[in-house]
Design an enzyme around this catalytic site. Structure first.
Site, PDB file in Angstrom:
ATOM      1  N   LYS A 196       0.883  -1.099   0.091  1.00  0.00           N
ATOM      2  CA  LYS A 196      -0.049  -0.113  -0.043  1.00  0.00           C
ATOM      3  C   LYS A 196       0.836   1.301   0.086  1.00  0.00           C
ATOM      4  CE  LYS A 196      -3.769   2.589  -0.001  1.00  0.00           C
ATOM      5  NZ  LYS A 196      -4.983   2.270   1.124  1.00  0.00           N
TER       6      LYS A 196
ATOM      7  N   LYS B 213      -1.186  12.276   4.599  1.00  0.00           N
ATOM      8  CA  LYS B 213      -0.677  11.403   5.798  1.00  0.00           C
ATOM      9  C   LYS B 213      -0.029  10.156   5.201  1.00  0.00           C
ATOM     10  CE  LYS B 213      -3.237   8.022   6.991  1.00  0.00           C
ATOM     11  NZ  LYS B 213      -3.381   6.543   6.914  1.00  0.00           N
TER      12      LYS B 213
END
Length: 297
Positions: free
Chosen positions: A178, A247
């Site tokens: 990811k 983030k």
């Protein structure tokens, strides 16, 4: 759709931008789903569709065979597992936890080891890509890390949610995949914004670019989906949040630093999103990064 009685009861913690369509998809597949969210009102749509509300993550785990999480960050996962009335406090129930959140790989491995020792439950990290629309139709891309036994147990649930499901290694490997995904996505969104501004400033038919470049080396899902979204300024309602992508980009740079890698393109994209969020656009769609280029002289 197979008989719901033959299926595991699913707990779902985190009924937000992705958790809502994922839960609705599981309900469509005949699953019984028990849900919890930090803001209870966010769960109203899935409860109205047939999900069962539980008062805490602990209660979700006690009522479920498999618990799914999809929350904001590493700290949120930690709170849901180890906090007061967290999953780890369950006296009985879930034998497996599948984390769809995007969090730190090292923390994932630590959480998995501790949960196994505490409750005997397995752990699969299975972050997703594709957005709310893909979640609703069960066509998510899912990148997973798991041991063999937990992978076999997780596959039927993941198959209800995703069309492209890949185990890339042991626990934590899904989170590494990811990170790579987000490096491509974050850099790609910035590139699409710059390509669009270049086309518009040059005075050509900017809307024609995706069809013009289709099939060539420049073609991609980003070009065919994100570029047109930017060109239409279709940012509301948001499909993802700029602050969340920031983030994730910060996590990419931190992970690369830990590997002693310099990734200048990723670092630049991260800085672009930091500037965009710093201008007050954190809760806007990630594609609204285009506004950073429209606002500058």
């Amino acid at each position: 759709m197979s008989n719901a009685a033959t299926k595991d009861v699913i707990g779902f913690i985190g009924i937000g931008l992705m958790g809502t369509p994922m839960t609705l998809r599981l309900l469509d597949q005949g699953r019984k789903v028990v849900v919890w969210n930090r803001e209870p009102s966010r769960a109203d749509p899935v409860v109205a569709a047939g999900a069962v509300w539980a008062p805490s993550p602990r209660a979700v785990a006690e009522a479920s065979d498999i618990v799914l999480l999809c929350v904001l960050n590493t700290e949120a996962v930690s709170d849901c597992i180890w906090g007061s009335d967290g999953v780890a406090e369950a006296a009985r129930g879930a034998r497996l936890l599948i984390d769809h959140s995007t969090i730190d790989p090292a923390a994932t491995r630590d959480f998995a080891t501790r949960l196994k020792a505490r409750t005997s439950a397995g752990w699969v990290d299975a972050p997703v890509s594709g957005g709310p629309a893909a979640a609703r139709t069960g066509t998510l891309t899912i990148m997973a890390g798991a041991g063999d036994t937990d992978w076999v147990a997780a596959r039927p649930v993941l198959a209800d949610l995703g069309a492209n499901i890949t185990r890339v290694g042991g626990v934590g490997a899904g989170q590494v995949a990811k990170i790579i995904n987000q490096a491509i996505v974050g850099s790609g969104f910035v590139l699409m914004a710059e390509a669009l501004r270049l086309a518009e400033q040059a005075g050509i038919d900017a809307a024609a670019i995706p069809a013009c470049l289709a099939g060539g080396f420049a073609d991609s899902t980003l070009l065919q989906r994100v570029y047109p979204q930017m060109q239409r300024r279709a940012f509301d309602p948001p499909l993802s949040f700029s602050r969340q992508l920031l983030k994730d980009m910060k996590a990419v740079t931190a992970f690369a630093d830990g590997l002693q890698l310099s990734l200048p393109m990723v670092q630049t994209a991260c800085a672009r999103y930091a500037a965009h969020v710093g201008r007050g656009h954190g809760m806007e769609d990630s594609a609204s990064i285009l506004r950073l280029y429209e606002e500058q002289p």
